[in-house]
Design a protein around this motif. Structure first.
Motif, PDB file in Angstrom:
ATOM      1  N   LEU A 149       0.834  -1.205   0.000  1.00  0.00           N
ATOM      2  CA  LEU A 149       0.000   0.000   0.000  1.00  0.00           C
ATOM      3  C   LEU A 149       0.867   1.251   0.000  1.00  0.00           C
ATOM      4  CD1 LEU A 149      -2.704   1.451   0.163  1.00  0.00           C
ATOM      5  CD2 LEU A 149      -2.642   1.127   2.653  1.00  0.00           C
ATOM      6  N   ALA A 150       1.922   1.239   0.801  1.00  0.00           N
ATOM      7  CA  ALA A 150       2.823   2.395   0.844  1.00  0.00           C
ATOM      8  C   ALA A 150       3.471   2.616  -0.514  1.00  0.00           C
ATOM      9  CB  ALA A 150       3.886   2.179   1.914  1.00  0.00           C
ATOM     10  N   PRO A 158       2.262   9.380  -7.067  1.00  0.00           N
ATOM     11  CA  PRO A 158       2.894  10.637  -7.466  1.00  0.00           C
ATOM     12  C   PRO A 158       3.383  10.627  -8.914  1.00  0.00           C
ATOM     13  CG  PRO A 158       3.626  10.016  -5.274  1.00  0.00           C
ATOM     14  CD  PRO A 158       2.870   8.843  -5.821  1.00  0.00           C
ATOM     15  N   ILE A 159       3.888   9.487  -9.372  1.00  0.00           N
ATOM     16  CA  ILE A 159       4.334   9.414 -10.770  1.00  0.00           C
ATOM     17  C   ILE A 159       3.139   9.523 -11.713  1.00  0.00           C
ATOM     18  CG2 ILE A 159       5.466   7.987 -12.506  1.00  0.00           C
ATOM     19  CD1 ILE A 159       7.157   6.789 -10.248  1.00  0.00           C
ATOM     20  N   GLY A 174       6.488  15.002  -4.963  1.00  0.00           N
ATOM     21  CA  GLY A 174       6.727  13.571  -5.055  1.00  0.00           C
ATOM     22  C   GLY A 174       6.429  12.776  -3.804  1.00  0.00           C
ATOM     23  N   VAL A 175       5.790  13.409  -2.823  1.00  0.00           N
ATOM     24  CA  VAL A 175       5.510  12.785  -1.527  1.00  0.00           C
ATOM     25  C   VAL A 175       4.005  12.673  -1.325  1.00  0.00           C
ATOM     26  CG1 VAL A 175       5.758  13.036   0.972  1.00  0.00           C
ATOM     27  CG2 VAL A 175       7.644  13.696  -0.533  1.00  0.00           C
ATOM     28  N   CYS A 176       3.545  11.523  -0.820  1.00  0.00           N
ATOM     29  CA  CYS A 176       2.127  11.364  -0.525  1.00  0.00           C
ATOM     30  C   CYS A 176       1.762  12.195   0.699  1.00  0.00           C
ATOM     31  CB  CYS A 176       1.796   9.894  -0.260  1.00  0.00           C
ATOM     32  SG  CYS A 176       0.072   9.622   0.207  1.00  0.00           S
ATOM     33  N   HIS A 177       0.715  13.017   0.579  1.00  0.00           N
ATOM     34  CA  HIS A 177       0.254  13.855   1.679  1.00  0.00           C
ATOM     35  C   HIS A 177      -1.070  13.353   2.268  1.00  0.00           C
ATOM     36  CE1 HIS A 177       3.132  17.263   1.051  1.00  0.00           C
ATOM     37  NE2 HIS A 177       3.208  16.702  -0.145  1.00  0.00           N
ATOM     38  N   ILE A 185      -6.039  11.257  -7.323  1.00  0.00           N
ATOM     39  CA  ILE A 185      -6.183  10.003  -8.058  1.00  0.00           C
ATOM     40  C   ILE A 185      -6.135   8.804  -7.108  1.00  0.00           C
ATOM     41  CG2 ILE A 185      -5.293  10.916 -10.229  1.00  0.00           C
ATOM     42  CD1 ILE A 185      -2.632   9.529  -9.582  1.00  0.00           C
ATOM     43  N   CYS A 186      -6.259   9.080  -5.828  1.00  0.00           N
ATOM     44  CA  CYS A 186      -6.240   8.021  -4.804  1.00  0.00           C
ATOM     45  C   CYS A 186      -7.608   7.932  -4.115  1.00  0.00           C
ATOM     46  CB  CYS A 186      -5.141   8.291  -3.780  1.00  0.00           C
ATOM     47  SG  CYS A 186      -3.492   8.307  -4.479  1.00  0.00           S
TER      48      CYS A 186
END
Length: 211
Positions: A149-150, A158-159, A174-177, A185-186
């Motif tokens: 999941l991570a 991010p990509i 480039g970091v998940c917030h 898109i999540c």
């Protein structure tokens, strides 16, 4: 055989055992060319086939290989002339004989993780098409479900946000917030733990493809 090839072979066989335990058919193809051939072998003449928005599938050349078979009914959203036409292909995907998908991540014990913005891909993986074939490169393997999941959130998303030029926080740095951005898109997180009716097949690939 190089050390990496030897490790990939052992890892793939480990994954195949766990996927089979989860009632999925599974096999290992060391190269993309072998994977493309295997996909074609699994889809009989006269079948209808489509796929989600997978970079892996496109970069391997699977769409071209399927279009080359005049005996197949290929539903390709990339050939749609309008957004409405593409949306219609999304809906028709649920009636397809075969649906192809990549994966954002897979755990070492065989849980497949995908994250979607609109949900069309994870919906088709869950219900609708008679058969689902995953094409998963070994660069997508993570040690645990939590790590998978991570990986999906911190690497693939991010990509993909950058690929689609979507204005999300992860696109900027480039970091998940863990954001609730309107353009996120999540929105749908999907875990495939077992395959009811052995509906899912997984082709593992030794070469690195996709994000």
């Amino acid at each position: 055989m190089t050390p990496k090839e030897a490790r990939n072979e052992r890892l793939a066989q480990h994954l195949v055992r766990h996927l089979e335990r989860r009632n999925m058919a599974a096999c290992y193809c060391p190269t993309a060319a072998e994977a493309v051939k295997k996909v074609s072998e699994l889809i009989p003449d006269g079948s209808s086939v489509t796929w989600g928005g997978s970079v892996t599938i496109r970069d391997m050349g699977i769409p071209a290989a399927l279009h080359a078979r005049a005996t197949l009914n290929v539903m390709d959203r990339d050939m749609a002339k309008t957004r409405d036409e593409a949306q219609e292909i999304y809906r028709r995907a649920f009636t397809a004989d075969y649906y192809l998908s990549g994966a954002n991540a897979i755990s070492e014990d065989g849980v497949i993780v995908n994250i979607d913005g609109t949900g069309n891909r994870v919906a088709a993986i869950t219900f609708g098409p008679k058969h689902v074939i995953f094409i998963v490169s070994l660069n997508k393997v993570a040690q645990t479900v939590e790590a998978a999941l991570a990986r999906a959130r911190s690497t693939a998303s991010p990509i993909n946000a950058a690929r689609f030029d979507i204005k999300t926080p992860c696109q900027k740095d480039g970091v998940c917030h863990n954001c609730n951005s309107p353009e996120s898109i999540c929105n749908y997180v999907h875990f495939l733990r077992n395959s009811p009716g052995r509906r899912h097949t997984v082709i593992l690939v030794g070469e690195d493809y996709g994000y």
